[in-house]
Structure formats: C-alpha cells, structure tokens
Design an enzyme around this catalytic site. Structure first.
Site, short mmCIF file in Angstrom:
data_model
loop_
_atom_site.label_atom_id
_atom_site.label_comp_id
_atom_site.label_asym_id
_atom_site.label_seq_id
_atom_site.Cartn_x
_atom_site.Cartn_y
_atom_site.Cartn_z
N GLY A 47 0.80 -1.22 0.00
CA GLY A 47 0.00 0.00 0.00
C GLY A 47 0.83 1.27 0.00
N GLY A 95 5.38 3.89 -8.97
CA GLY A 95 6.12 2.63 -9.12
C GLY A 95 5.18 1.44 -9.05
N HIS A 96 4.28 1.46 -8.06
CA HIS A 96 3.29 0.38 -7.94
C HIS A 96 2.36 0.38 -9.16
CE1 HIS A 96 3.93 1.28 -3.49
NE2 HIS A 96 4.24 0.01 -3.56
N HIS A 130 2.28 4.43 -5.12
CA HIS A 130 2.86 5.52 -5.91
C HIS A 130 2.99 5.03 -7.35
CE1 HIS A 130 6.45 3.12 -5.53
NE2 HIS A 130 6.42 3.22 -4.21
#
Ligand code: AMP
Length: 256
Positions: free
Chosen positions: A8, A13-14, A11
């Site tokens: 969680g 990147g996720h 951002h």
C-alpha cells in the site's frame, strides 16, 4: 490472472506494475497487506504509511480489477514464519543487515501465491534482492507462476519512488536524491575503474554527503550475488545500496 502484491501507500512505481500486468483479457488482482513478519524494526512497522481508501481509488483508476486486502488473522492463522536459505542471495546485503527480512517476505508471498494462484506475478526491480528471492521461490515451489521483474520508477530528480519517501522531511527529501545521483555517477565512471575502486569511489561520495549514512554499497553479480572482483567476472554487474536519511532507511540499485 496477473497478480501485483503491495504493502500500500501506492505511488507510480506500484501503478507501473499494474499497467504492465494489464494485458488484453487479463484480470489483474492487487493485494495490499503490510506484512508484519518482514519488518525487523518495530518502529519501521509502526510508522509504515497506510492509506487504504486512496490506494483503492488509484488501483481502480489504473485498471486493476480486484483489490485483495486480507486481515492479519487471514494471512497468519498461526504466527508461523518460514525459513529459506538461498546461500549468498539470502546471507548478503539486505539479508545481512535485516536478519529475518526475506523469511518474512517469502512467508507472505507464499501465502499470497497460495491464496491468489496467479499465472503471472509482477514485482519491482527497485527491491532487486527481493525479486531474486521470489524468482527462486517460484522456480522451486510454484513452477506454474511466472515472476516478472519491472524497472524502477524514479522521481524527476532520480530518487527511486518508495512508500517510505513519505516519511522524509522536505530537507531530507532533497538529500535523498543524492543516493541515485551517486549511482548514476558511478555508472558513468565504470570504464575508469576496477569494481573495487568504483565501490570505494561510491562510498567516498557518500562520506562527502551530509545528512546521509551509508549502510552498504556493493557491486555484485545479478545472478549469483557474488562480489565482482574483476569486470570480466560478471556480464551482469549491479550496484546495490542502502542508506539512512534521518531515520528513514532507503534502498536503491543500478545495473551496470
Ligand atoms: P511495496 O509496497 O514497497 O512492498 O512494493 C510493492 C511492489 O512494488 C514490489 O514489487 C516493489 O518492488 C515494487 N516497487 C516499489 N517501488 C517501486 C518503484 N519505484 N518502481 C517500480 N516498482 C516498485
């Protein structure tokens, strides 16, 4: 089905993992679970950012089909943590400085793989040693799951995106950009130095920087994690680094 496990505080990147996972006719499932067994520092776990509603909205916007937010009791019916020893891969760098960390990571990834049973699972190269562990776990215990590594997404000043960046003060946030700047500078100078000279050069750059405390900086082979003594020893060298900016521990890496 494609799977993107996260802790969680999402951002870009996720989100890049969700976008990469989302092909035609592919159902994407993302998990959000702050895994207690991979934190070797209780204060790091306590301060880990949590923002589930915002995360779910971001997942939806990125085209994720299912958000899986299991409870602690669901993932840990008994408080058991497994143990894996992949030699140098497990004992070096993060394995050395965060004892038990990869056992915690593999315990939860194993449980998530069992619960979700995906065809493909996506992880970031940002956590390079973690990715190597998960590839090995899949090869040995989940051969039907394909593990795919995705490139590190960076802020405009080069800082690798991380949920922990949220914990940096404005001044620390500026200082943190030095980490990637040193890595990129080292990459540029590769031809001028032997691997150990290049490591020494990188470490000396960290010593010169104020507000950063280097934990480790090493050049290793991407496959074996053996230190690279001579460029001829490795076709795939990588610099791996961990450093504290204030109380926040950040990691980064760069393939050479
Ligand atoms: P985390 O929520 O930090 O456990 O990360 C979940 C997944 O996102 C892991 O596979 C990470 O390697 C990946 N990830 C984290 N930061 C980045 C980044 N800056 N670029 C690409 N992937 C990332």
């Amino acid at each position: 089905m494609a799977f993107v496990p996260t802790m969680g505080a999402l951002h870009e990147g996720h989100i890049s993992l969700i976008v990469e996972a989302k092909g035609p006719n592919t159902l994407v499932i993302a998990s959000i679970f702050v895994n207690p067994t991979q934190f070797n520092n209780p204060s790091d776990l306590e301060h880990y950012p949590r923002m589930e509603e915002k995360d779910i909205a971001l997942l939806e916007k990125a085209g994720c089909d299912i958000a899986f937010l299991p409870s602690i009791s669901e993932m840990y019916p008994e408080a058991h943590k497994g143990h894996w020893d992949y030699g140098l891969l497990s004992s070096s760098l993060e394995g050395k400085f965060r004892p038990g960390h990869f056992d915690g990571v593999l315990t939860i990834v194993k449980r998530l793989f069992e619960a979700v049973s995906p065809d493909r699972a996506f992880f970031g190269e940002k956590d390079f040693q973690q990715l190597a562990h998960i590839k090995r776990l899949a090869k040995e215990e989940f051969p039907s799951i394909e593990v795919i590594g995705c490139p590190t997404v960076r802020e405009s000043d080069g800082l690798a995106m991380s949920s922990r960046n949220l914990r940096l003060s404005a001044e620390e946030r500026k200082i943190a950009a030095i980490i990637s700047a040193i890595l990129f500078d080292m990459k540029e100078k590769r031809a001028d130095f032997t691997p150990s000279e290049l490591e020494s050069y990188g470490r000396s750059q960290f010593e010169l920087a104020s507000g950063i405390e280097l934990e480790y900086l090493e050049i290793v082979d991407q496959k074996t994690f053996a230190p690279v003594a001579d460029w001829a020893d490795s076709v795939e060298p990588i610099i791996l680094v961990a450093a504290y900016v204030g109380s926040v521990r950040l990691i980064d890496n760069l393939m050479l």
